[in-house]
Write a protein that holds these residues in place. Structure first.
Motif, PDB file in Angstrom:
ATOM      1  N   ALA A 156      31.973  -3.316 -19.249  1.00 26.12           N
ATOM      2  CA  ALA A 156      32.733  -2.069 -19.284  1.00 26.12           C
ATOM      3  C   ALA A 156      31.956  -0.931 -18.629  1.00 26.12           C
ATOM      4  O   ALA A 156      32.508  -0.144 -17.858  1.00 26.12           O
ATOM      5  CB  ALA A 156      33.088  -1.711 -20.723  1.00 26.12           C
ATOM      6  N   ARG A 157      30.664  -0.836 -18.919  1.00 26.96           N
ATOM      7  CA  ARG A 157      29.850   0.233 -18.317  1.00 26.96           C
ATOM      8  C   ARG A 157      29.783   0.068 -16.808  1.00 26.96           C
ATOM      9  O   ARG A 157      29.828   1.053 -16.073  1.00 26.96           O
ATOM     10  CB  ARG A 157      28.437   0.233 -18.916  1.00 26.96           C
ATOM     11  N   HIS A 158      29.684  -1.178 -16.358  1.00 24.80           N
ATOM     12  CA  HIS A 158      29.613  -1.398 -14.917  1.00 24.80           C
ATOM     13  C   HIS A 158      30.944  -1.070 -14.253  1.00 24.80           C
ATOM     14  O   HIS A 158      30.975  -0.511 -13.154  1.00 24.80           O
ATOM     15  CB  HIS A 158      29.218  -2.846 -14.632  1.00 24.80           C
ATOM     16  N   ALA A 159      32.041  -1.369 -14.920  1.00 26.68           N
ATOM     17  CA  ALA A 159      33.362  -1.020 -14.383  1.00 26.68           C
ATOM     18  C   ALA A 159      33.492   0.493 -14.233  1.00 26.68           C
ATOM     19  O   ALA A 159      34.018   0.990 -13.228  1.00 26.68           O
ATOM     20  CB  ALA A 159      34.455  -1.559 -15.301  1.00 26.68           C
ATOM     21  N   VAL A 160      33.003   1.236 -15.227  1.00 27.49           N
ATOM     22  CA  VAL A 160      33.054   2.699 -15.156  1.00 27.49           C
ATOM     23  C   VAL A 160      32.183   3.210 -14.014  1.00 27.49           C
ATOM     24  O   VAL A 160      32.576   4.123 -13.271  1.00 27.49           O
ATOM     25  CB  VAL A 160      32.620   3.318 -16.498  1.00 27.49           C
ATOM     26  N   LEU A 161      31.015   2.619 -13.831  1.00 28.75           N
ATOM     27  CA  LEU A 161      30.138   3.033 -12.737  1.00 28.75           C
ATOM     28  C   LEU A 161      30.833   2.846 -11.389  1.00 28.75           C
ATOM     29  O   LEU A 161      30.785   3.730 -10.530  1.00 28.75           O
ATOM     30  CB  LEU A 161      28.838   2.220 -12.773  1.00 28.75           C
ATOM     31  N   LEU A 162      31.480   1.718 -11.202  1.00 27.69           N
ATOM     32  CA  LEU A 162      32.113   1.421  -9.917  1.00 27.69           C
ATOM     33  C   LEU A 162      33.390   2.217  -9.694  1.00 27.69           C
ATOM     34  O   LEU A 162      33.723   2.570  -8.558  1.00 27.69           O
ATOM     35  CB  LEU A 162      32.414  -0.078  -9.818  1.00 27.69           C
ATOM     36  N   ASN A 163      34.111   2.526 -10.776  1.00 26.33           N
ATOM     37  CA  ASN A 163      35.432   3.136 -10.622  1.00 26.33           C
ATOM     38  C   ASN A 163      35.509   4.634 -10.900  1.00 26.33           C
ATOM     39  O   ASN A 163      36.390   5.316 -10.360  1.00 26.33           O
ATOM     40  CB  ASN A 163      36.442   2.434 -11.547  1.00 26.33           C
ATOM     41  N   ASP A 164      34.598   5.153 -11.737  1.00 29.28           N
ATOM     42  CA  ASP A 164      34.803   6.509 -12.249  1.00 29.28           C
ATOM     43  C   ASP A 164      33.710   7.511 -11.895  1.00 29.28           C
ATOM     44  O   ASP A 164      33.794   8.677 -12.295  1.00 29.28           O
ATOM     45  CB  ASP A 164      34.961   6.469 -13.778  1.00 29.28           C
ATOM     46  N   THR A 165      32.703   7.096 -11.134  1.00 32.41           N
ATOM     47  CA  THR A 165      31.676   8.046 -10.697  1.00 32.41           C
ATOM     48  C   THR A 165      32.302   9.209  -9.941  1.00 32.41           C
ATOM     49  O   THR A 165      31.814  10.342  -9.996  1.00 32.41           O
ATOM     50  CB  THR A 165      30.634   7.335  -9.816  1.00 32.41           C
ATOM     51  N   ARG A 166      33.387   8.961  -9.244  1.00 31.49           N
ATOM     52  CA  ARG A 166      34.063   9.988  -8.446  1.00 31.49           C
ATOM     53  C   ARG A 166      34.560  11.164  -9.278  1.00 31.49           C
ATOM     54  O   ARG A 166      34.827  12.248  -8.733  1.00 31.49           O
ATOM     55  CB  ARG A 166      35.240   9.374  -7.684  1.00 31.49           C
ATOM     56  N   PHE A 167      34.697  10.992 -10.580  1.00 36.55           N
ATOM     57  CA  PHE A 167      35.188  12.080 -11.419  1.00 36.55           C
ATOM     58  C   PHE A 167      34.088  13.049 -11.849  1.00 36.55           C
ATOM     59  O   PHE A 167      34.377  14.076 -12.460  1.00 36.55           O
ATOM     60  CB  PHE A 167      35.876  11.514 -12.667  1.00 36.55           C
ATOM     61  N   LEU A 168      32.841  12.737 -11.560  1.00 41.38           N
ATOM     62  CA  LEU A 168      31.748  13.632 -11.932  1.00 41.38           C
ATOM     63  C   LEU A 168      31.701  14.853 -11.020  1.00 41.38           C
ATOM     64  O   LEU A 168      32.105  14.780  -9.857  1.00 41.38           O
ATOM     65  CB  LEU A 168      30.408  12.895 -11.820  1.00 41.38           C
ATOM     66  N   PRO A 169      31.179  15.973 -11.511  1.00 44.50           N
ATOM     67  CA  PRO A 169      30.928  17.129 -10.634  1.00 44.50           C
ATOM     68  C   PRO A 169      29.958  16.733  -9.526  1.00 44.50           C
ATOM     69  O   PRO A 169      29.159  15.804  -9.697  1.00 44.50           O
ATOM     70  CB  PRO A 169      30.312  18.164 -11.579  1.00 44.50           C
ATOM     71  N   PRO A 170      29.994  17.422  -8.376  1.00 44.72           N
ATOM     72  CA  PRO A 170      29.199  17.017  -7.211  1.00 44.72           C
ATOM     73  C   PRO A 170      27.718  16.769  -7.488  1.00 44.72           C
ATOM     74  O   PRO A 170      27.164  15.760  -7.054  1.00 44.72           O
ATOM     75  CB  PRO A 170      29.398  18.178  -6.237  1.00 44.72           C
ATOM     76  N   GLU A 171      27.060  17.658  -8.209  1.00 47.99           N
ATOM     77  CA  GLU A 171      25.622  17.503  -8.443  1.00 47.99           C
ATOM     78  C   GLU A 171      25.328  16.261  -9.279  1.00 47.99           C
ATOM     79  O   GLU A 171      24.395  15.503  -8.985  1.00 47.99           O
ATOM     80  CB  GLU A 171      25.065  18.755  -9.122  1.00 47.99           C
ATOM     81  N   GLN A 172      26.116  16.049 -10.320  1.00 51.99           N
ATOM     82  CA  GLN A 172      25.922  14.873 -11.158  1.00 51.99           C
ATOM     83  C   GLN A 172      26.283  13.598 -10.401  1.00 51.99           C
ATOM     84  O   GLN A 172      25.591  12.575 -10.509  1.00 51.99           O
ATOM     85  CB  GLN A 172      26.771  14.987 -12.427  1.00 51.99           C
ATOM     86  N   ARG A 173      27.355  13.659  -9.620  1.00 53.47           N
ATOM     87  CA  ARG A 173      27.759  12.488  -8.833  1.00 53.47           C
ATOM     88  C   ARG A 173      26.668  12.101  -7.843  1.00 53.47           C
ATOM     89  O   ARG A 173      26.366  10.916  -7.664  1.00 53.47           O
ATOM     90  CB  ARG A 173      29.066  12.781  -8.092  1.00 53.47           C
ATOM     91  N   GLU A 174      26.034  13.084  -7.224  1.00 52.44           N
ATOM     92  CA  GLU A 174      24.967  12.808  -6.269  1.00 52.44           C
ATOM     93  C   GLU A 174      23.796  12.103  -6.954  1.00 52.44           C
ATOM     94  O   GLU A 174      23.205  11.163  -6.397  1.00 52.44           O
ATOM     95  CB  GLU A 174      24.486  14.102  -5.621  1.00 52.44           C
ATOM     96  N   LEU A 175      23.460  12.534  -8.173  1.00 49.83           N
ATOM     97  CA  LEU A 175      22.369  11.901  -8.915  1.00 49.83           C
ATOM     98  C   LEU A 175      22.671  10.428  -9.170  1.00 49.83           C
ATOM     99  O   LEU A 175      21.823   9.549  -8.942  1.00 49.83           O
ATOM    100  CB  LEU A 175      22.157  12.628 -10.244  1.00 49.83           C
TER     101      LEU A 175
END
Length: 200
Positions: free
Chosen positions: A108-127
């Motif tokens: 489940a965590r890996h699915a979220v990493l692959l699918n939902d990183t795009r929902f983070l704010p830019p700075e957090q997404r970049e990290l």
């Protein structure tokens, strides 16, 4: 005065993150609610806000901790390889085995990493994206040492992503209680590398 954190804070936090990962993977981040997550782990919604003020904060905490864990696996694999004095080929196999062992309990965590990183704010997404790149680079270095005749500079990235294509999406079809175990699949991936990357 702030309420003191209970001794079980870390354990409860992990339970909440596991529940959030399950809900995000099942419902999609955009449709998931804090109430859905509270229901999943059997607590009042107010309990969630003791740990995370918003759903966005919860998503970042989940991905922050998970990507740090993926980097720890790289470090542990390298340390084990040095301690055991493994060959370059065996080091690559060790890394693949360790990653698939981790994926077995983190679908489940890996699915979220692959699918939902795009929902983070830019700075957090970049990290988070930079940590993913660090993992890819670690695999590229390891595989390039193991199969130097195939992992040329021109093809190393493409071949590394081919390997990730084999292992990254196991959460969609490879079940821990299914007919093939994660360890057996790891051996199959390694057999594929050996037969495909050792002959010109």
């Amino acid at each position: 005065m702030a309420r003191p954190i209970a001794p079980t804070h870390a354990l409860k936090r992990d339970e909440l993150l596991d529940a959030a990962a399950t809900v995000f993977a099942r419902n999609g981040y955009a449709k998931a609610s804090m109430q859905d997550i509270a229901d999943e782990c059997g607590v009042a919604k107010g309990t969630l806000y003791h740990y995370h003020r918003t759903k966005d904060a919860l998503l970042f905490d989940l991905l922050d901790r998970y990507t740090q864990h993926l980097l720890v696996i790289v470090a542990q694999s390298e340390a084990a390889a040095q301690r055991l004095r493994l060959s370059d080929r065996a080091r690559a196999h060790e890394l693949i085995n360790r990653y698939l062992a981790a994926y077995q309990s983190a679908g489940a965590r890996h699915a979220v990493l692959l699918n939902d990183t795009r929902f983070l704010p830019p700075e957090q997404r970049e990290l988070i994206v930079n940590r993913q790149r660090d993992v890819v680079l670690a695999f590229t270095r390891c595989l390039s040492r193991a199969y130097p005749e195939r992992f040329t500079p021109e093809r190393a990235t493409a071949l590394t992503m081919m390997v990730f294509g084999m292992i990254n999406w196991t959460f969609t079809w490879l079940k821990p209680d299914g007919p093939m175990s994660y360890a057996e699949f790891a051996n199959l991936v390694i057999e594929t590398l050996e037969s495909g990357f050792t002959h010109s």
